[in-house]
Enzyme design. Structure first.
Site, PDB file in Angstrom:
ATOM      1  N   LYS A   1      45.850  46.199  56.390  1.00  0.00           N
ATOM      2  CA  LYS A   1      45.896  47.122  55.258  1.00  0.00           C
ATOM      3  C   LYS A   1      44.504  47.191  54.641  1.00  0.00           C
ATOM      4  CE  LYS A   1      46.285  47.147  50.861  1.00  0.00           C
ATOM      5  NZ  LYS A   1      45.534  48.386  50.631  1.00  0.00           N
TER       6      LYS A   1
ATOM      7  N   GLU B   1      39.546  34.964  50.856  1.00  0.00           N
ATOM      8  CA  GLU B   1      38.113  35.138  50.574  1.00  0.00           C
ATOM      9  C   GLU B   1      38.040  35.926  49.282  1.00  0.00           C
ATOM     10  OE1 GLU B   1      35.670  33.936  52.340  1.00  0.00           O
ATOM     11  OE2 GLU B   1      36.557  33.482  54.278  1.00  0.00           O
TER      12      GLU B   1
ATOM     13  N   CYS C   1      30.576  40.306  47.191  1.00  0.00           N
ATOM     14  CA  CYS C   1      31.148  39.079  46.628  1.00  0.00           C
ATOM     15  C   CYS C   1      30.095  37.982  46.534  1.00  0.00           C
ATOM     16  CB  CYS C   1      32.324  38.620  47.470  1.00  0.00           C
ATOM     17  SG  CYS C   1      31.860  38.402  49.178  1.00  0.00           S
TER      18      CYS C   1
ATOM     19  N   GLU D   1      32.536  38.306  37.503  1.00  0.00           N
ATOM     20  CA  GLU D   1      31.707  39.194  38.318  1.00  0.00           C
ATOM     21  C   GLU D   1      31.514  40.526  37.602  1.00  0.00           C
ATOM     22  OE1 GLU D   1      32.886  38.903  42.961  1.00  0.00           O
ATOM     23  OE2 GLU D   1      34.439  39.650  41.651  1.00  0.00           O
TER      24      GLU D   1
END
Ligand code: NAP
Length: 489
Positions: free
Chosen positions: A182, A257, A291, A388
């Site tokens: 997906k 992750e 990331c 972040e």
């Protein structure tokens, strides 16, 4: 629907789900737009539970044949797939830039990076060795083999629409697993194009399936299925935690992750020019939407002015523009939610005492373009120190001692990557070991490669992708004790 993009291979533009080797429409559709222009790129078939269940059934049916194939044959298919990606690099890059926004040069770089995982696992798959263990009793032999875990689901984000897929599918298929993917609904076109090339490379029908659309419905169907034995997820920590909770009902294996909050530390003894190059690469690639992007810059007192002066010059020189415009360094952010987060972080930092050196506002191009931004005098109360930012904003802190900066660097729930610049060899080893992260760049701002294990600690998740360890997540150990044998001489 035909593509508005001028592709050498128009058939790489697909808008339907890929199930059991065929393109399957849905009753509902959703728009995929170019983040640089807002222009409609495609109306994509919107998958939900029904399509996902069909994809899982196809993967289940294809599994026995694929896992029986020789590792060498699987490697040949993966190597061909990698070569096809490189052969169609321009088309893949055009699709990627159109739906994701990154500059074309970066998109081409991602195609090569993504292809490298297929090539790498084509080779690693032939080295899934077992063990023969000295037995614990006479007349016995102890053998350990490795088997594919079975049907795997992969859920991937929009920031690397090709590479986040290949580093999962390369490992899974090399291990003998079949997969339901997906991709993010923002960037399904790259994943569909990958499926076209996979089929051409010889991936059998049902071994690799792609469903895109209603994320919670697809996620629920995957997580509730007892056929799916493993889920590999790359994305936010919020969704990663949700999937891990959902995985408990069927006790699926999970690898996650997740997000990071990377520190970038410049010590007094650093090579200042090299540090600026590393800072630019690790902060501004993909408009700050990776990331492993630096989220917090820590600069030591003695080098602070020299570093900041050169860093500001480099940030001012960045060219913002559409990914297809020649010379663009920074494209648009993926959507307005991303833009609003960046604006919120910058305004909050300024309200709490940060100094604005460069940028600080939406770009004149409008839409989701944001100016490359440099802030100094950052502190830990600011939102950008806690989470972040995922945008082109460099927030700089000043520090005095090594202990002080180590505590600051580790003061986050996340632990994906960290970077530091120093020429003191004694410090290099010790400091790298005390950083609570999965990956460290020492005098280096670009750390991603297929040869090294990629992954984090703490709330950045677990599991490793790429490297010789990348196959482990897709393999189960089986131990066989063969008794009743002659003891021999
Ligand atoms: P996200 O919102 O977590 O989405 C990631 C994927 O999860 C997308 O495919 C998304 O689908 C899907 N998803 C969302 N809700 C779901 C649900 N309820 N069930 C199942 N799937 C669901 O993350 P993102 O904003 O796309 O990506 C950025 C994040 O990824 C950042 O935090 C970044 O640090 C992280 N990231 C980590 C790594 C790493 O290797 N550690 C690499 C790249 C990115 P839709 O998009 O269709 O909603």
């Amino acid at each position: 629907m035909t593509s508005l993009l001028a592709l050498t291979r128009p058939d790489l533009f697909q808008t339907q789900n890929f199930i059991a080797g065929a393109w399957v429409d849905s009753t509902a559709h959703y728009p995929v737009v170019n983040p640089a222009t807002g222009a409609l790129l495609a109306q994509v078939a919107r998958a939900g539970a029904t399509e996902t269940q069909a994809a899982i059934a196809a993967a289940q049916q294809a599994l026995p044949g694929w896992r029986r194939t020789l590792a060498k044959e699987r490697g040949t298919v993966l190597r061909r797939w990698s070569a096809l990606m490189l052969a169609h690099c321009d088309d893949l890059a055009a699709l990627l830039t159109a739906e994701q926004g990154k500059p074309l040069a970066e998109a081409r770089g991602e195609v090569a990076y993504a292809a490298s995982f297929l090539e790498w696992f084509a080779e690693e798959g032939r080295r899934v060795y077992g063990e023969v263990v000295p037995p614990h009793k006479l007349g016995a032999r102890v053998v350990v083999t490795k088997e594919p875990v079975g049907v795997v689901a992969a859920i991937t984000p929009w920031n690397f629409p090709l590479a986040m897929v290949t580093r999962k599918v390369g490992a899974a298929l090399a291990a003998g697993c079949s997969m339901v993917l997906k991709p993010s609904e923002e960037t399904p076109l790259s994943a569909f194009a990958l499926a076209v090339l996979g089929q051409e490379a010889g991936v059998p029908a049902g071994v690799f399936n792609v469903v895109s659309g209603d994320a919670p419905a697809i996620g629920d169907a995957v997580m509730q299925s007892d056929v799916v034995r493993k889920v590999s997820f790359t994305g936010s920590t919020r969704v990663g935690k949700l999937l891990m909770r959902q995985a408990s009902d069927t006790l699926k294996r999970v690898s996650l992750e997740l997000g990071g909050n990377a520190p970038f530390i410049v010590f007094d003894d650093a090579d200042v020019d090299a540090a600026v190059v590393g800072a630019m690469a690790s902060k501004f690639r993909n408009a700050g939407q990776t990331c492993v992007c630096v989220n917090r810059f820590f600069i030591q007192d003695g080098i602070y002015d020299r570093f900041m002066e050169r860093f500001a010059v480099a940030v001012r020189a960045l060219k913002v523009g559409e990914g297809t415009a020649p010379g663009s360094d920074i494209g648009p952010l993926i959507n307005t939610t991303a833009l609003q987060k960046v604006e919120r972080h910058v305004q909050d930092a300024i309200a709490l005492g940060a100094n604005l050196i460069v940028g600080g506002e939406s770009h004149a191009l409008g839409g989701t373009f944001y100016q490359p931004t440099l802030l100094t005098n950052a502190n830990v109360q600011m939102q950008l120190a806690q989470e972040e930012t995922f945008g082109p904003v460099a927030a700089c802190f000043r520090f005095k001692t090594e202990d002080e900066v180590l505590a600051l660097a580790n003061d986050t729930p996340f632990g994906l990557s960290a970077y530091f610049y120093s020429r003191d060899l004694a410090r290099v080893w010790d400091f790298a070991e005390r950083l609570q992260v999965g990956m460290v760049g020492v005098n280096e701002g670009m750390i991603s490669t297929e040869v090294a294990p990629f992954g984090g600690v703490k709330e950045s998740g677990f599991g490793r992708e790429g490297s010789s360890h990348g196959l482990d997540d897709y393999l189960s150990l089986k131990y066989m004790l063969v008794g009743g044998l002659r003891t021999g001489g």
